[in-house]
Design a protein around this motif. Structure first.
Motif, PDB file in Angstrom:
ATOM      1  N   ARG A 111       0.845  -1.202   0.000  1.00  8.76           N
ATOM      2  CA  ARG A 111       0.000   0.000   0.000  1.00  8.76           C
ATOM      3  C   ARG A 111       0.879   1.251   0.000  1.00  8.76           C
TER       4      ARG A 111
ATOM      5  N   LYS B 104       2.331   2.703  -3.235  1.00 10.16           N
ATOM      6  CA  LYS B 104       1.476   3.340  -4.230  1.00 10.16           C
ATOM      7  C   LYS B 104       1.775   4.811  -4.398  1.00 10.16           C
TER       8      LYS B 104
ATOM      9  N   GLY C  24      -9.698   5.624  -8.886  1.00  8.44           N
ATOM     10  CA  GLY C  24      -8.967   4.368  -8.709  1.00  8.44           C
ATOM     11  C   GLY C  24      -7.707   4.507  -7.885  1.00  8.44           C
ATOM     12  N   ARG C  25      -7.355   5.743  -7.508  1.00  7.70           N
ATOM     13  CA  ARG C  25      -6.142   5.929  -6.707  1.00  7.70           C
ATOM     14  C   ARG C  25      -6.493   6.255  -5.257  1.00  7.70           C
ATOM     15  N   GLU C  26      -7.734   5.939  -4.888  1.00  5.34           N
ATOM     16  CA  GLU C  26      -8.218   6.325  -3.566  1.00  5.34           C
ATOM     17  C   GLU C  26      -7.383   5.725  -2.443  1.00  5.34           C
ATOM     18  N   ALA C  27      -6.757   4.602  -2.723  1.00  2.00           N
ATOM     19  CA  ALA C  27      -5.964   3.957  -1.666  1.00  2.00           C
ATOM     20  C   ALA C  27      -4.781   4.818  -1.239  1.00  2.00           C
ATOM     21  N   GLU C  28      -4.421   5.782  -2.070  1.00  2.00           N
ATOM     22  CA  GLU C  28      -3.292   6.645  -1.730  1.00  2.00           C
ATOM     23  C   GLU C  28      -3.723   7.887  -0.972  1.00  2.00           C
TER      24      GLU C  28
ATOM     25  N   TYR D  81      -9.550   3.858   0.737  1.00  4.15           N
ATOM     26  CA  TYR D  81      -8.668   2.683   0.667  1.00  4.15           C
ATOM     27  C   TYR D  81      -9.485   1.428   0.365  1.00  4.15           C
TER      28      TYR D  81
ATOM     29  N   ARG E 228       0.473  -5.977  -5.147  1.00  2.00           N
ATOM     30  CA  ARG E 228      -0.478  -5.009  -5.699  1.00  2.00           C
ATOM     31  C   ARG E 228      -1.373  -5.660  -6.756  1.00  2.00           C
TER      32      ARG E 228
ATOM     33  N   TYR F 181      -4.337  -6.566  -4.141  1.00  2.00           N
ATOM     34  CA  TYR F 181      -5.182  -5.382  -4.374  1.00  2.00           C
ATOM     35  C   TYR F 181      -5.914  -5.430  -5.716  1.00  2.00           C
TER      36      TYR F 181
END
Lengths: 158, 186
Positions: free
Chosen positions: A22, A25, A96-100, B28, B142, B146
């Protein structure tokens, strides 16, 4: 074993491996990408310095550092954590980059669009209630379900 | 709010726990669900399921790492939803491609192994992944934990998508060889 079984088993990887990935990213350009980019930046910086011919004392705009352009006051800006952020002209794909993203709070007040926001979670736009996320050194604001990137232009603590 | 305080809210049956979880970890978990399911509607429903499950499980559990706990929960729920939707012939997100790639590592036959074998397999895969160089490890996790898109991984690491695909292909072959050598019937 089916591929679905394997996907489920992979879901049981240990927490540290999952969280390490994670943290990965964020963009890490290779040297092949950095060298040409650095050359382009150097050329751009020289060109800007030459065109703007800044005063020797660099004093301008209410004591703000040279490089902070008054014209940006008309652009949508927000103040978060004593930093002034301005919406970027070219918006990257953030879906799609919400995890960052790291949630910081919501815009709670506004000033006129001709003014700079100076208080925490203040904007010069009618976006009260918009969620604000940290994204690398910049921030992302969720406005009506769409993410907008704001770049740090000035830190009031500097 | 720090994670222990959020968990405390769950334990105290304080409904603010869900609101705060959504703000802090919604993006997330939403990204994980979105990768697997594709549609925004499914992603939102999966997120809601995650919060309900977290609400129901947290008085028993005190997660050591809340994001991984919630992320794993989301992944499992999203994948179960994906399997249901696929049975109805509705398209998924990146999961179709991820599963296609993983099919290179397995025979495709239905498993008959018990819980003990599964535990051993999880441990073996964990050892394998931990032994990979950092760059390969991150790319592997990833993609297969993920379900991140190859082009997104490539962009984040400053690599060409083809390089990431090749790396994943080699790692899958290594994984299959590693597990076969250790007697796992894939």
């Amino acid at each position: 074993m089916t591929r679905e079984d394997l996907f489920e088993v992979l879901g049981d990887l240990e927490d540290d491996l999952v969280l390490e990935a994670r943290m990965d990213k964020r963009r890490r350009p290779s040297w092949r990408a950095i060298v040409p980019a650095a050359c382009l930046c150097a050329v751009a910086v020289v060109a800007v310095l030459w065109l703007r011919s800044p005063p020797m004392d660099s004093g301008n705009l209410d004591g703000e550092p040279w490089g902070y352009n008054k014209s940006c006051e008309a652009a949508p800006m927000v103040c978060v954590g004593r930093g002034l952020y301005r919406i970027t002209g070219e918006q990257p794909e953030l879906e799609g980059r919400e995890a960052e993203f790291f949630y910081l709070g919501e815009i709670s007040s506004r000033v006129d669009s001709s003014q700079k926001p100076r208080e925490d979670f203040q904007a010069n736009d009618d976006i009260i209630g918009a969620k604000v996320y940290k994204f690398d050194e910049n921030i992302v604001v969720d406005i009506d379900g769409k993410y907008w990137l704001y770049e740090l232009v000035y830190n009031y603590m500097d | 709010m720090d994670d222990d305080s959020i968990i405390r809210l769950y334990w105290d049956r304080d409904e603010r726990a869900i609101e705060i979880t959504d703000k802090k970890y919604g993006p997330y978990c939403g990204a994980i669900a979105g990768n697997i399911l594709g549609s925004r509607e499914d992603r939102e429903e999966c997120l809601n399921d995650t919060y309900i499950r977290a609400w129901n499980s947290m008085p028993k559990d005190w997660p050591g790492r809340l994001p991984a706990y919630l992320g794993r929960m989301t992944r499992n729920l999203a994948f179960n939803r994906y399997k249901r939707e696929r049975a109805k012939k509705r398209g998924g997100g990146e999961a179709d491609l991820v599963l296609e790639e993983l099919s290179e590592c397995v025979s495709g036959a239905e498993s008959v192994e018990g819980a003990m074998d599964r535990r051993e397999l999880i441990e073996a895969i964990g050892v394998f992944v931990r032994g990979l160089p950092e760059n390969k490890r991150s790319i592997f996790v990833r993609r297969y934990w993920y379900a991140d898109r190859v082009d997104k991984i490539a962009r984040d690491r400053g690599l060409a998508p083809g390089t990431v695909s090749k790396t994943l292909e080699r790692t899958r072959k290594q994984l299959r060889g590693y597990l076969t050598e250790r007697g796992f019937e894939l």
